[in-house]
Design an enzyme around this catalytic site. Structure first.
Site, PDB file in Angstrom:
ATOM      1  N   HIS A  92      -9.484  -0.755  -1.880  1.00 51.12           N
ATOM      2  CA  HIS A  92     -10.148   0.538  -2.034  1.00 51.12           C
ATOM      3  C   HIS A  92      -9.161   1.697  -2.170  1.00 51.12           C
ATOM      4  CE1 HIS A  92     -13.845  -1.520  -0.007  1.00 51.12           C
ATOM      5  NE2 HIS A  92     -13.703  -1.853  -1.255  1.00 51.12           N
ATOM      6  N   CYS A 117       2.078  15.597 -16.814  1.00 50.77           N
ATOM      7  CA  CYS A 117       1.332  15.751 -18.078  1.00 50.77           C
ATOM      8  C   CYS A 117       0.457  17.005 -18.059  1.00 50.77           C
ATOM      9  CB  CYS A 117       0.484  14.508 -18.363  1.00 50.77           C
ATOM     10  SG  CYS A 117      -1.072  14.437 -17.453  1.00 50.77           S
ATOM     11  N   CYS A 173      -3.425  10.495 -17.559  1.00 48.96           N
ATOM     12  CA  CYS A 173      -2.436   9.546 -18.086  1.00 48.96           C
ATOM     13  C   CYS A 173      -2.286   8.306 -17.197  1.00 48.96           C
ATOM     14  CB  CYS A 173      -1.086  10.238 -18.279  1.00 48.96           C
ATOM     15  SG  CYS A 173      -0.266  10.678 -16.742  1.00 48.96           S
ATOM     16  N   PRO A 194     -15.426  -8.390  17.450  1.00 43.78           N
ATOM     17  CA  PRO A 194     -16.178  -8.349  18.714  1.00 43.78           C
ATOM     18  C   PRO A 194     -17.673  -8.575  18.485  1.00 43.78           C
ATOM     19  CG  PRO A 194     -15.421  -6.138  18.111  1.00 43.78           C
ATOM     20  CD  PRO A 194     -14.796  -7.094  17.130  1.00 43.78           C
ATOM     21  N   SER A 239     -17.543  -5.966   8.436  1.00 43.66           N
ATOM     22  CA  SER A 239     -18.946  -6.335   8.629  1.00 43.66           C
ATOM     23  C   SER A 239     -19.445  -7.203   7.485  1.00 43.66           C
ATOM     24  CB  SER A 239     -19.802  -5.071   8.716  1.00 43.66           C
ATOM     25  OG  SER A 239     -19.620  -4.304   7.541  1.00 43.66           O
ATOM     26  N   CYS A 292      -3.169  10.293 -11.616  1.00 38.52           N
ATOM     27  CA  CYS A 292      -3.560  11.239 -12.661  1.00 38.52           C
ATOM     28  C   CYS A 292      -4.752  10.671 -13.417  1.00 38.52           C
ATOM     29  CB  CYS A 292      -2.396  11.484 -13.614  1.00 38.52           C
ATOM     30  SG  CYS A 292      -2.879  12.563 -14.972  1.00 38.52           S
TER      31      CYS A 292
HETATM   32  P1  NAD Z   1     -17.486  -1.704   8.761  1.00 36.55           P
HETATM   33  O1  NAD Z   1     -17.443  -0.360   9.425  1.00 36.55           O
HETATM   34  O2  NAD Z   1     -18.671  -2.046   7.943  1.00 36.55           O
HETATM   35  O3  NAD Z   1     -17.338  -2.838   9.873  1.00 36.55           O
HETATM   36  C1  NAD Z   1     -16.335  -2.766  10.863  1.00 36.55           C
HETATM   37  C2  NAD Z   1     -16.323  -4.092  11.592  1.00 36.55           C
HETATM   38  O4  NAD Z   1     -15.253  -4.064  12.517  1.00 36.55           O
HETATM   39  C3  NAD Z   1     -17.599  -4.384  12.380  1.00 36.55           C
HETATM   40  O5  NAD Z   1     -18.047  -5.686  12.069  1.00 36.55           O
HETATM   41  C4  NAD Z   1     -17.141  -4.282  13.839  1.00 36.55           C
HETATM   42  O6  NAD Z   1     -17.845  -5.172  14.682  1.00 36.55           O
HETATM   43  C5  NAD Z   1     -15.669  -4.673  13.700  1.00 36.55           C
HETATM   44  N1  NAD Z   1     -14.792  -4.192  14.776  1.00 36.55           N
HETATM   45  C6  NAD Z   1     -14.912  -3.073  15.528  1.00 36.55           C
HETATM   46  N2  NAD Z   1     -13.875  -2.968  16.379  1.00 36.55           N
HETATM   47  C7  NAD Z   1     -13.074  -4.042  16.156  1.00 36.55           C
HETATM   48  C8  NAD Z   1     -11.847  -4.491  16.709  1.00 36.55           C
HETATM   49  N3  NAD Z   1     -11.235  -3.816  17.690  1.00 36.55           N
HETATM   50  N4  NAD Z   1     -11.300  -5.625  16.247  1.00 36.55           N
HETATM   51  C9  NAD Z   1     -11.920  -6.342  15.262  1.00 36.55           C
HETATM   52  N5  NAD Z   1     -13.080  -5.949  14.701  1.00 36.55           N
HETATM   53  C10 NAD Z   1     -13.655  -4.819  15.134  1.00 36.55           C
HETATM   54  O7  NAD Z   1     -16.124  -1.815   7.950  1.00 36.55           O
HETATM   55  P2  NAD Z   1     -15.748  -2.563   6.619  1.00 36.55           P
HETATM   56  O8  NAD Z   1     -16.335  -3.935   6.612  1.00 36.55           O
HETATM   57  O9  NAD Z   1     -14.294  -2.382   6.450  1.00 36.55           O
HETATM   58  O10 NAD Z   1     -16.507  -1.771   5.470  1.00 36.55           O
HETATM   59  C11 NAD Z   1     -16.607  -0.375   5.474  1.00 36.55           C
HETATM   60  C12 NAD Z   1     -15.947   0.343   4.294  1.00 36.55           C
HETATM   61  O11 NAD Z   1     -15.388   1.537   4.803  1.00 36.55           O
HETATM   62  C13 NAD Z   1     -14.800  -0.372   3.654  1.00 36.55           C
HETATM   63  O12 NAD Z   1     -15.022  -0.236   2.310  1.00 36.55           O
HETATM   64  C14 NAD Z   1     -13.552   0.400   4.046  1.00 36.55           C
HETATM   65  O13 NAD Z   1     -12.772   0.657   2.893  1.00 36.55           O
HETATM   66  C15 NAD Z   1     -14.017   1.713   4.491  1.00 36.55           C
HETATM   67  N6  NAD Z   1     -13.318   2.270   5.689  1.00 36.55           N
HETATM   68  C16 NAD Z   1     -11.948   2.306   5.786  1.00 36.55           C
HETATM   69  C17 NAD Z   1     -11.356   2.829   6.940  1.00 36.55           C
HETATM   70  C18 NAD Z   1      -9.867   2.840   7.061  1.00 36.55           C
HETATM   71  O14 NAD Z   1      -9.144   2.928   6.086  1.00 36.55           O
HETATM   72  N7  NAD Z   1      -9.363   2.716   8.300  1.00 36.55           N
HETATM   73  C19 NAD Z   1     -12.131   3.316   7.972  1.00 36.55           C
HETATM   74  C20 NAD Z   1     -13.504   3.285   7.825  1.00 36.55           C
HETATM   75  C21 NAD Z   1     -14.085   2.741   6.682  1.00 36.55           C
END
Ligand code: NAD
Length: 230
Positions: free
Chosen positions: A110, A139, A121, A203, A178, A118
């Protein structure tokens, strides 16, 4: 732990990570309690239309996010992943935590908070400080955060690299996702079909795929134990 993993017995390991991998570092989540989209609207801050309307506002929001991520530190789980020589990371996160922990081979599905692109370009620029060094391309056009915003297409080259890594691995460890955001949500099944041994660490296990082993727990605690030598 029931059975530790000896990484040397695997040819290639893929760690597939989501927002939960960064949870113990304190990186704000998107949705749920304290989630970013509770306070900021996607239409105003996280889509191309918002950037076209008011680039300064969108860039300012992303600078705030960069600051909040810089205030967080990678945890022990990130370090465990970073030292394995035969590991690749395929991440949905944009926060750069794996790289800060030392991981070299990271495929960012992502995009990244730490890159600009950019729109005219296609030039990409790494930009690692709290504030953007520049938001103009040579550019002449504007640089925008190199993140997959709402409504953006995924990068086909990145997706293909990720699929290839997953098809090639013999151990697949899914952490903190998730399994609801597609197409990344299909990766655990791809790993399984390709013959990898598949583990989930969460968890609250997702129940989204047929894992060979599900470990209920937090990434920062489970990973050091699972990969410890004893
Ligand atoms: P999600 O929020 O849908 O799910 C998070 C998962 O992490 C849940 O299943 C939860 O039970 C689990 N979790 C919580 N604490 C945990 C821990 N300590 N150890 C292990 N697991 C734990 O997240 P997703 O599946 O990544 O999808 C959400 C979208 O949001 C993605 O596209 C992501 O790019 C984006 N996102 C990115 C960030 C980041 O860059 N840090 C933060 C939030 C969301």
């Amino acid at each position: 732990m029931e059975q530790n993993i000896n990484p040397a017995t695997y040819r290639e390991i893929v760690f597939f990570t989501g927002a939960g991998m960064s949870a113990e570092s304190g990186v704000p989540t998107y949705r749920g309690k304290g989630g970013i989209w509770g306070s900021y609207s996607i239409d105003e801050y996280a889509c191309q239309e918002a950037f076209d309307r008011n680039p300064e506002k969108v860039l300012g929001f992303h600078e705030k996010r960069r600051k909040s991520v810089l205030d967080c530190q990678p945890h022990e789980g990130h370090s465990v992943v970073a030292v394995l020589p035969n590991a690749k990371v395929v991440t949905q996160n944009i926060d750069g935590m794996h790289q800060r922990a030392g991981s070299k081979d990271v495929i960012e599905l992502h995009g990244s908070l730490w890159r600009l692109r950019c729109q005219s370009c296609g030039f990409r620029k790494e930009d690692l400080a709290e504030s953007y060094e520049t938001t103009r391309c040579d550019c002449g056009d504007r640089l925008r955060p190199d993140i997959i915003w709402f409504g953006d297409m995924l990068d086909a080259v990145v997706m293909s690299k990720a699929s290839q890594a997953i098809r090639n691995c013999d151990l697949f460890v899914s952490i903190g996702t998730s399994g609801t955001v597609w197409p990344a949500a299909g990766f655990p099944d791809l790993a399984k079909q390709s013959g990898a041994y598949c583990i989930e660490i969460n968890p609250e296990p997702s129940g989204a795929s047929e894992y060979d082993r599900v470990i209920v727990g937090n990434a920062g605690e489970v990973l050091p134990e699972l990969f410890s030598e004893s």
